[in-house]
Motif scaffolding. Structure first.
Motif, short mmCIF file in Angstrom:
data_model
loop_
_atom_site.label_atom_id
_atom_site.label_comp_id
_atom_site.label_asym_id
_atom_site.label_seq_id
_atom_site.Cartn_x
_atom_site.Cartn_y
_atom_site.Cartn_z
N PRO A 141 0.79 -1.24 0.00
CA PRO A 141 0.00 0.00 0.00
C PRO A 141 0.83 1.29 0.00
O PRO A 141 0.53 2.22 -0.76
N ASP A 142 1.84 1.37 0.85
CA ASP A 142 2.61 2.61 0.93
C ASP A 142 3.47 2.83 -0.30
O ASP A 142 3.54 3.94 -0.84
N LEU A 143 4.13 1.78 -0.76
CA LEU A 143 4.92 1.90 -1.98
C LEU A 143 4.05 2.38 -3.14
O LEU A 143 4.43 3.30 -3.88
N ASP A 144 2.90 1.77 -3.30
CA ASP A 144 2.04 2.12 -4.42
C ASP A 144 1.50 3.53 -4.29
O ASP A 144 1.39 4.27 -5.29
N THR A 145 1.16 3.94 -3.07
CA THR A 145 0.66 5.30 -2.86
C THR A 145 1.72 6.32 -3.25
O THR A 145 1.42 7.34 -3.91
N VAL A 146 2.97 6.08 -2.88
CA VAL A 146 4.04 7.03 -3.22
C VAL A 146 4.27 7.03 -4.73
O VAL A 146 4.41 8.10 -5.35
N VAL A 147 4.30 5.86 -5.35
CA VAL A 147 4.48 5.80 -6.80
C VAL A 147 3.33 6.50 -7.52
O VAL A 147 3.56 7.34 -8.41
N TYR A 148 2.11 6.20 -7.14
CA TYR A 148 0.96 6.83 -7.79
C TYR A 148 0.97 8.35 -7.60
O TYR A 148 0.63 9.11 -8.50
N THR A 149 1.37 8.80 -6.41
CA THR A 149 1.38 10.23 -6.13
C THR A 149 2.42 10.95 -6.99
O THR A 149 2.13 11.99 -7.59
N LEU A 150 3.62 10.40 -7.07
CA LEU A 150 4.65 11.04 -7.88
C LEU A 150 4.35 10.93 -9.37
O LEU A 150 4.81 11.76 -10.16
N ALA A 151 3.57 9.92 -9.75
CA ALA A 151 3.19 9.76 -11.16
C ALA A 151 1.96 10.59 -11.52
O ALA A 151 1.53 10.59 -12.68
N ASP A 152 1.39 11.28 -10.52
CA ASP A 152 0.18 12.10 -10.73
C ASP A 152 -1.01 11.26 -11.20
O ASP A 152 -1.82 11.72 -12.02
N VAL A 153 -1.12 10.04 -10.70
CA VAL A 153 -2.27 9.20 -11.05
C VAL A 153 -3.02 8.74 -9.80
O VAL A 153 -3.91 7.89 -9.88
N ALA A 154 -2.70 9.29 -8.64
CA ALA A 154 -3.36 8.89 -7.40
C ALA A 154 -4.76 9.45 -7.31
O ALA A 154 -5.06 10.53 -7.86
N GLY A 156 -7.52 9.15 -1.30
CA GLY A 156 -6.24 9.13 -0.61
C GLY A 156 -5.47 7.84 -0.86
O GLY A 156 -4.37 7.65 -0.34
N TRP A 157 -6.01 6.95 -1.65
CA TRP A 157 -5.33 5.70 -2.00
C TRP A 157 -5.84 5.26 -3.38
O TRP A 157 -6.86 5.72 -3.87
N GLY A 158 -5.10 4.36 -4.01
CA GLY A 158 -5.52 3.82 -5.29
C GLY A 158 -5.35 4.80 -6.44
O GLY A 158 -4.76 5.87 -6.31
N ARG A 159 -5.90 4.41 -7.60
CA ARG A 159 -5.73 5.16 -8.83
C ARG A 159 -6.91 6.09 -9.09
O ARG A 159 -8.06 5.79 -8.77
N ALA A 160 -6.62 7.21 -9.72
CA ALA A 160 -7.68 8.12 -10.15
C ALA A 160 -8.42 7.49 -11.33
O ALA A 160 -7.88 6.68 -12.08
N ASN A 161 -9.67 7.87 -11.48
CA ASN A 161 -10.50 7.40 -12.60
C ASN A 161 -10.50 5.88 -12.69
O ASN A 161 -10.40 5.30 -13.77
N GLU A 162 -10.63 5.25 -11.53
CA GLU A 162 -10.58 3.80 -11.43
C GLU A 162 -11.93 3.20 -11.80
O GLU A 162 -12.98 3.84 -11.73
N SER A 163 -11.89 1.95 -12.23
CA SER A 163 -13.12 1.16 -12.45
C SER A 163 -13.06 -0.06 -11.53
O SER A 163 -11.99 -0.43 -11.03
N TRP A 164 -14.21 -0.71 -11.33
CA TRP A 164 -14.29 -1.72 -10.28
C TRP A 164 -14.95 -3.03 -10.74
O TRP A 164 -15.52 -3.76 -9.96
N TRP A 182 -13.17 -7.13 1.30
CA TRP A 182 -12.93 -6.12 2.33
C TRP A 182 -11.76 -5.21 1.96
O TRP A 182 -11.71 -4.05 2.36
N PHE A 183 -10.80 -5.75 1.17
CA PHE A 183 -9.71 -4.92 0.67
C PHE A 183 -9.97 -4.67 -0.81
O PHE A 183 -10.01 -5.60 -1.61
N GLN A 184 -10.13 -3.42 -1.16
CA GLN A 184 -10.57 -3.08 -2.51
C GLN A 184 -9.40 -2.87 -3.45
O GLN A 184 -8.48 -2.10 -3.17
N LEU A 185 -9.47 -3.56 -4.58
CA LEU A 185 -8.50 -3.39 -5.65
C LEU A 185 -9.25 -3.01 -6.92
O LEU A 185 -10.03 -3.81 -7.45
N GLY A 186 -9.04 -1.78 -7.39
CA GLY A 186 -9.64 -1.37 -8.65
C GLY A 186 -8.97 -2.08 -9.81
O GLY A 186 -7.93 -2.73 -9.65
N ASP A 187 -9.55 -1.94 -10.99
CA ASP A 187 -9.04 -2.68 -12.15
C ASP A 187 -7.62 -2.26 -12.53
O ASP A 187 -6.76 -3.11 -12.81
#
Length: 328
Positions: free
Chosen positions: A48-61, A66-74, A88-93
């Motif tokens: 979770p933390d690694l991905d949050t930092v990567v997504y944030t610096l990539a401007d896709v968070a 506050g977590w996961g990808r922007a414009n996500e589908s489910w 219970w733990f959500q993973l978008g596509d």
């Protein structure tokens, strides 16, 4: 070339990491991220933390969640629910695609460091985002309902159990990741920055790795932390609740005490300057500036301020060293 190490957790830490990445070049910054939150879910390694930092610096968070990808589908999550699987733990596509790719790379023999670098580069991130260790470390939250893996406590139980302590399974045997070791060892190191992340479950696992606290204490560069409070309240997450349940005052003074063995500078929000006990301490220099980061510009402004504080402290230390030798 001056180089900096940032120790970072998830959402709050990622915001300052973003600011630092806008100010410093890729050669000047290594962002070391907590992996104590990692766990296996549906056969996939969730970081979770690694991905949050990567997504944030990539401007896709996803800035709202506050977590996961922007414009996500489910669609995959909905299909999993129909099958009666654990949702219970959500993973978008889009997020799921990353996790599937990570799993395949790990199964192919790549290290977590290598995988993180591959994913970050694919998303356009130029700066080094590295796990604290390639070895598994898992945060266990000790509660009135028994010992709970962090994600069970945080997501599945929504932080409801009362906390009595923490431990980090595997930390005593884990080695610092090679990039983390190299970043701390470089002769060009100019400062270490603890991002405004939860000191127990985000920064704590990093500090639990063998030798990290001792190395921060012994290093000849300033170590600065940004307090994860504004006005005596955690900006996000369960930190305030945790501190209450552990019998601690919710104050920047308590944050300073958790890092007292190595901390040189603490940056706090002006709303927390009423903590007179901290302000009277000679062992920690305190600097006040707005620390709430609601926009990218505020992230960059705080990053610039933090770096200026580190440089000022480093220059003062060098001047004192010169004076001491000249009068000896």
């Amino acid at each position: 070339m001056a180089k900096y190490v940032a120790l970072c957790g998830g959402v709050g830490g990622a915001k300052l990491a973003y600011g630092l990445a806008q100010v410093l070049s890729a050669d000047e910054l290594t962002i070391v991220v907590n992996t104590g939150d990692d766990f296996e879910h549906l056969g996939l390694l969730i970081c979770p933390d690694l991905d949050t930092v990567v997504y944030t610096l990539a401007d896709v968070a996803d800035a709202k969640k506050g977590w996961g990808r922007a414009n996500e589908s489910w669609s995959s999550q909905e299909a999993l629910a129909r099958l009666g699987g654990p949702v219970w733990f959500q993973l978008g596509d889009k997020d799921l695609a990353l996790h599937l790719y990570r799993r395949s790379l790990l199964d192919g023999g790549a290290s977590l460091c290598d995988v993180t670098e591959t994913i970050a580069k694919a998303l356009g991130v130029k700066h080094s985002i590295v796990p604290m260790s390639d070895d598994p470390v898992r945060t266990i939250v000790e509660t009135d309902e028994g010992d709970l893996p962090f994600q069970t406590y945080f997501v599945k139980r929504r932080c409801e159990p009362r906390v009595s302590g923490f431990r980090f399974e595997g930390a005593s045997l884990a080695r610092l990741s090679s990039p983390f070791e190299a970043a701390l060892s470089t002769p060009d190191l100019a400062g270490v920055i603890l991002c405004p992340s939860n000191p127990f479950v985000s920064i704590g696992p990093i500090l639990a790795l063998p030798g990290v606290r001792d190395r921060l204490h012994a290093c000849n560069v300033p170590v600065l932390a940004v307090a994860p409070f504004v006005g005596g309240e955690a900006v996000k997450g369960p930190l305030t609740k945790m501190m209450h349940e552990l019998g601690m005052s919710v104050s920047v003074g308590e944050i300073a005490s958790l890092y007292a063995d190595f901390l040189d500078l603490l940056v706090i929000d002006p709303l927390d300057e009423c903590d007179h006990d901290l302000l009277r301490k000679d062992c920690v220099a305190v600097n006040k500036v707005k620390t709430l980061m609601t926009t990218p510009d505020e992230r960059i402004a705080l990053a610039r301020h933090v770096l200026a504080c580190v440089e000022h402290h480093r220059n003062n230390r060098q001047t004192a060293h010169v004076v001491q030798h000249s009068t000896a």
